[in-house]
Design an enzyme around this catalytic site. Sequence first.
Site, mmCIF file in Angstrom:
data_model
loop_
_atom_site.group_PDB
_atom_site.id
_atom_site.type_symbol
_atom_site.label_atom_id
_atom_site.label_comp_id
_atom_site.label_asym_id
_atom_site.label_seq_id
_atom_site.Cartn_x
_atom_site.Cartn_y
_atom_site.Cartn_z
ATOM 1 N N GLY A 92 0.818 -1.193 0.000
ATOM 2 C CA GLY A 92 0.000 0.000 0.000
ATOM 3 C C GLY A 92 0.849 1.238 0.000
ATOM 4 O O GLY A 92 2.061 1.184 0.185
ATOM 5 N N GLY A 142 0.331 5.377 1.225
ATOM 6 C CA GLY A 142 -0.551 6.412 1.736
ATOM 7 C C GLY A 142 0.195 7.712 1.877
ATOM 8 O O GLY A 142 1.351 7.822 1.483
ATOM 9 N N GLY A 143 -0.500 8.654 2.441
ATOM 10 C CA GLY A 143 0.099 9.957 2.610
ATOM 11 C C GLY A 143 1.319 9.930 3.495
ATOM 12 O O GLY A 143 2.231 10.728 3.343
ATOM 13 N N PHE A 144 1.372 8.982 4.398
ATOM 14 C CA PHE A 144 2.468 8.974 5.356
ATOM 15 C C PHE A 144 3.675 8.197 4.862
ATOM 16 O O PHE A 144 4.753 8.323 5.382
ATOM 17 C CB PHE A 144 2.011 8.365 6.681
ATOM 18 C CG PHE A 144 0.789 9.023 7.236
ATOM 19 C CD1 PHE A 144 0.884 10.287 7.783
ATOM 20 C CD2 PHE A 144 -0.437 8.410 7.189
ATOM 21 C CE1 PHE A 144 -0.240 10.917 8.290
ATOM 22 C CE2 PHE A 144 -1.563 9.043 7.694
ATOM 23 C CZ PHE A 144 -1.460 10.292 8.242
ATOM 24 N N GLY A 145 3.476 7.367 3.894
ATOM 25 C CA GLY A 145 4.589 6.584 3.402
ATOM 26 C C GLY A 145 4.115 5.288 2.777
ATOM 27 O O GLY A 145 2.924 5.040 2.630
ATOM 28 N N VAL A 181 3.709 1.212 2.506
ATOM 29 C CA VAL A 181 3.439 0.113 3.422
ATOM 30 C C VAL A 181 3.945 -1.185 2.800
ATOM 31 O O VAL A 181 3.654 -1.480 1.636
ATOM 32 C CB VAL A 181 1.929 -0.001 3.713
ATOM 33 C CG1 VAL A 181 1.687 -1.046 4.792
ATOM 34 C CG2 VAL A 181 1.373 1.347 4.138
ATOM 35 N N LYS A 216 4.796 0.257 7.863
ATOM 36 C CA LYS A 216 4.654 1.555 7.202
ATOM 37 C C LYS A 216 5.926 2.352 7.409
ATOM 38 O O LYS A 216 6.284 2.672 8.538
ATOM 39 C CB LYS A 216 3.442 2.284 7.767
ATOM 40 C CG LYS A 216 3.205 3.644 7.180
ATOM 41 C CD LYS A 216 1.839 4.201 7.530
ATOM 42 C CE LYS A 216 0.758 3.577 6.680
ATOM 43 N NZ LYS A 216 -0.548 4.221 6.854
ATOM 44 N N ASP A 233 -7.978 11.862 9.328
ATOM 45 C CA ASP A 233 -7.939 11.366 7.949
ATOM 46 C C ASP A 233 -8.856 10.162 7.800
ATOM 47 O O ASP A 233 -8.470 9.133 7.246
ATOM 48 C CB ASP A 233 -6.500 11.034 7.531
ATOM 49 C CG ASP A 233 -6.331 10.995 6.010
ATOM 50 O OD1 ASP A 233 -7.254 11.474 5.303
ATOM 51 O OD2 ASP A 233 -5.311 10.496 5.540
#
Length: 880
Positions: free
Chosen positions: A579, A581-584, A586, A599, A697
């Site tokens: 995956g 996402g905005g944070f990094g 996965v 993550k 979020d």
Amino acid sequence: MWMTFYVALLAVLLLQVHAQPGFISIDCGAEAGVNYTDTLGINYVSDANFTNTGVRSTISSEEISRHSQRQLLRLRSFPEGKRNCYKISVTRGSKYLIRTLFLYGNYDVRNMSPQFDLHLGPNLWDTVTIHNASSYQSNEIIHVPLQDFVQICLVNTGNGTPFITAIELRILKNNTYVTESGSLKRYRRYDLGSNRSYRYSVDVYDRFWYVWDKKNWTKLSASIPDNSLIENDYRLGATIMSTAVTPANGSAPLVISWEAENETEEFYMYMHFTEIQVLTTNQTRQFNIRRNGESGWWFQNFSPLYHNVTTLYTPSAISGKVITYSLEMTKNSTLPPIINAIEIYKLKQFHQSETFQEDVDAITSIKSVYGLTRDWEGDPCAPAAYLWDGLNCTYGDNEVPRITTLNLGSSGLSGKINPSISKLTMLENLDLSNNNLSGEVPDFLIQLQHLKILNLEKNNLSGSIPSSLIAKSHEGSLSLSVGQNPNLCESGQCNETKKKNIVTPIVVSICGVLILLIAVAILWICKRKKSKDSVAVNHQNKISQQSTEKDDSFLQHKSQMYSYIDVLQITNNFNRIIGKGGFGTVYLGFIDETPVAVKMLSPSAVHGYQQFQAEVKVLIRVHHKNLTSLIGYCNEGTNKALIYEYMAKGNLREHLSGKYNESPFLSWKERLRVAVDAALGLEYLQNGCKPPIIHRDVKSANILLDGHFQAKLSDFGLSKVVPVDGASHVSTIVAGTFGYLDPHYHSSNRLTQKSDVYSFGVVLLEIITNQSVMAGNEENGHISERVRSMIPTGDIRAIVDSRLEGNFDINSAWKALEIAMACVSPNPNERPMMSVVVIELQESLATELARTEHNNGGDPRYSVAEGSEDLDTEFMPFAR
Ligand SMILES: *[C@@H]1O[C@H](CO)[C@@H](O)[C@H](O)[C@H]1NC(C)=O
Ligand SMILES: *[C@@H]1O[C@H](CO)[C@@H](O)[C@H](O)[C@H]1NC(C)=O
Ligand SMILES: *[C@@H]1O[C@H](CO)[C@@H](O)[C@H](O)[C@H]1NC(C)=O
Ligand SMILES: *[C@@H]1O[C@H](CO)[C@@H](O)[C@H](O)[C@H]1NC(C)=O
Ligand SMILES: *[C@@H]1O[C@H](CO)[C@@H](O)[C@H](O)[C@H]1NC(C)=O
Ligand SMILES: *[C@@H]1O[C@H](CO)[C@@H](O)[C@H](O)[C@H]1NC(C)=O
Ligand SMILES: *[C@@H]1O[C@H](CO)[C@@H](O)[C@H](O)[C@H]1NC(C)=O
Ligand SMILES: *[C@@H]1O[C@H](CO)[C@@H](O)[C@H](O)[C@H]1NC(C)=O
Ligand SMILES: *[C@@H]1O[C@H](CO)[C@@H](O)[C@H](O)[C@H]1NC(C)=O
Ligand SMILES: *[C@@H]1O[C@H](CO)[C@@H](O)[C@H](O)[C@H]1NC(C)=O
């Protein structure tokens, strides 16, 4: 006889090959492939190989009869596009005379003379104003190309359709026409004393020479045999030099003067002299030259040499309102001054640099490889007003522009990723998403050292992603998107399926025991909230940071914390992305054979060491069956990772979008179950945690499903770990996702629990309608607006996802919709508390269960909670 033939043939060949070295002559509008030698002996070719745009035309038939030169009869016009260009290969660093010719000839039968701009590369060369439809006019410039091509562009300024008749380039010697800087635009060029104008082959450089007559000048002419003139590097030739002028009044000065349009204009003057008369011993021709009334002489005691050319000029420019050169005979002179030819140029400074040549070559090649039919004309970056669509560039002061962004998303590209892309060495953002690209993700992309964003989503790429890219991605220096490439597998994973078994034992030996201990500890520290206890008992299950602090044993800390080496082992060197996402990114990992989601946080987005540590410790204690568990973390310098429980069935967004194509899941009942689960998770964050955690979020992509389709909210609390304010580059992602973000937060800048309620309402609307959150224009495009506009029709079947085919309880659907609409109320005070949302959703689910099932399994999770009436105060259902 054969001999004669061969000699003749050889002569023809020699003539053609050596006729005009350094000449490029383009007949614009001629049919593709045309190549002819005109009456002057100049070899012209069609412009078809130099431009991709424009329309071929011919001047009107009555005009044709007036012109004998073939290259004047045709032209190319550019009715479309603002800037259209010719790209012509040249020798970089050589000095060129570049000339454009324009003969309108009423080709469009409109008798309207157009006006348009002429650009040389990214710079304005001139404005072309057609003065006389029946005569051709020309623009000339002496210019040294800094790249191995020149681009000549016609720019539509709204005053008629640009067109062009011919383009001619001639190489000059580069020790002639020297300036301190800049190029030279022809202002005047006169063959003095002549009765006619000349060009090639009288002038080997094919300069255009004009006639200039003044009443008080006397014309002189003599015959100079070609081989008796001693030429200098300006190579004017015997014909030009054989005529001259002197003052009519013998003792008067010979004055050459002109008025500048603007005093700031700078001119260069070249005066060409030779003595054409045979002087006797007692004859002297000697003169001084004064410039602009300056007190000193510009040139003193000058005597032209017999049949030996001298060119006088100064390497610096002159300017003024009126510019005057006055040739005055000296006292010793018995003859008046004489001058054979003059050239006057206006200095043209081209301030805008052309784009770095390698970038231009690369993008040109990309354009041709993929057969892009975009309006990509002229310089890619410059001037900025004509920046190519899909590019962005850097423009430093006096610096060569460089391409930094290449966006070819949704451009119908097919084939492989072209290596030319790696030549765009300053590229920071590359978007090739949503095309039909196939083949492997090439290694050469790693050569793009400045690349920060690489989007390869939605293609048909195959093979494995180069590990170097993945490494950059988890370092946080590259945002890599590779999703929706069905045949793409993660690095090293393609042919190896056993790898995880090699890694896990190592991890187990290090962490296995510790993990068990954490699990026990977590259970003990953070009491689980039983969902059937529902709202009333929530407050007894709060997490107290203070009280647990002391209880944390050293062992627990160690065990929740993983080293980077551990992370590498757990994820098997980041070999499988699950995956992004905005944070990094996965990655899939294994701890003790149990799958986990790792993550990797972008380092730039994360708080300092201490704060990260503190926040993560809190999050690790948050435990609820509808929240994804944080198992551990890694905090080594820039390597920051969060390790979560692995959610086997992906996220809600994917299910709604039909990615899994499973039919039973999307039932109304299952949707409500997911909604209830997610609501319970969010409710726990708000009421079960102390201090309460604002998610920030909430979205369908953050609602994950485990192997039993139990929904869990993920990424909660990350806004604390990853700063929201003061880091604009991440705030848009972290503070919320467009469409889910509370509009009130936008205006008030205050994020509250009610902001999460809003986002949850949007998710609920997605669950109900399966419409995209944003569609069309922003005004009416939001899902809440679209649904709101449909409510008055009273047709719930038109609102609910048509894929359900009406297979749902109407009251249950209305109930869910009411809740959703209340959650997305613009006024935060009108939004219900999550505890209310949970109860209402459970009711809705119960209604549906009653319809579908004789036995609903007696699942207490979904039973209707009691005593909810007193909580209804904030809940304002809409009328229907
Ligand atoms: C045009 O024809 C001449 C003679 O055949 C040849 O030398 C020249 O290369 C041709 N030019 C182009 C551009 O094809
Ligand atoms: C134009 O290009 C075609 C194909 O690229 C080539 O065959 C032809 O010789 C070129 N013509 C001229 C005049 O350069
Ligand atoms: C002069 O022009 C020639 C080619 O015509 C080029 O090779 C050379 O580098 C130029 N010299 C200078 C000083 O620019
Ligand atoms: C336009 O040019 C033609 C041909 O050079 C000339 O005969 C005519 O007088 C010109 N017309 C004007 C208005 O200058
Ligand atoms: C020549 O005539 C011009 C006007 O046509 C005048 O300005 C100039 O002074 C004259 N020059 C001489 C040397 O007589
Ligand atoms: C002269 O040129 C300067 C600089 O290009 C410009 O600022 C000025 O307006 C011009 N003056 C006139 C009278 O055109
Ligand atoms: C110059 O000398 C020649 C003879 O060599 C003579 O005939 C002529 O008159 C002289 N002219 C002048 C102006 O002194
Ligand atoms: C031509 O003039 C140049 C100077 O301008 C001089 O160096 C050269 O020797 C002259 N050539 C002849 C043949 O007189
Ligand atoms: C002018 O002529 C005189 C004598 O004939 C001579 O001395 C002087 O050098 C000459 N001046 C120049 C500038 O030639
Ligand atoms: C190009 O980049 C600059 C600076 O990063 C940015 O301000 C601008 O909006 C970008 N332009 C386009 C068309 O993306």
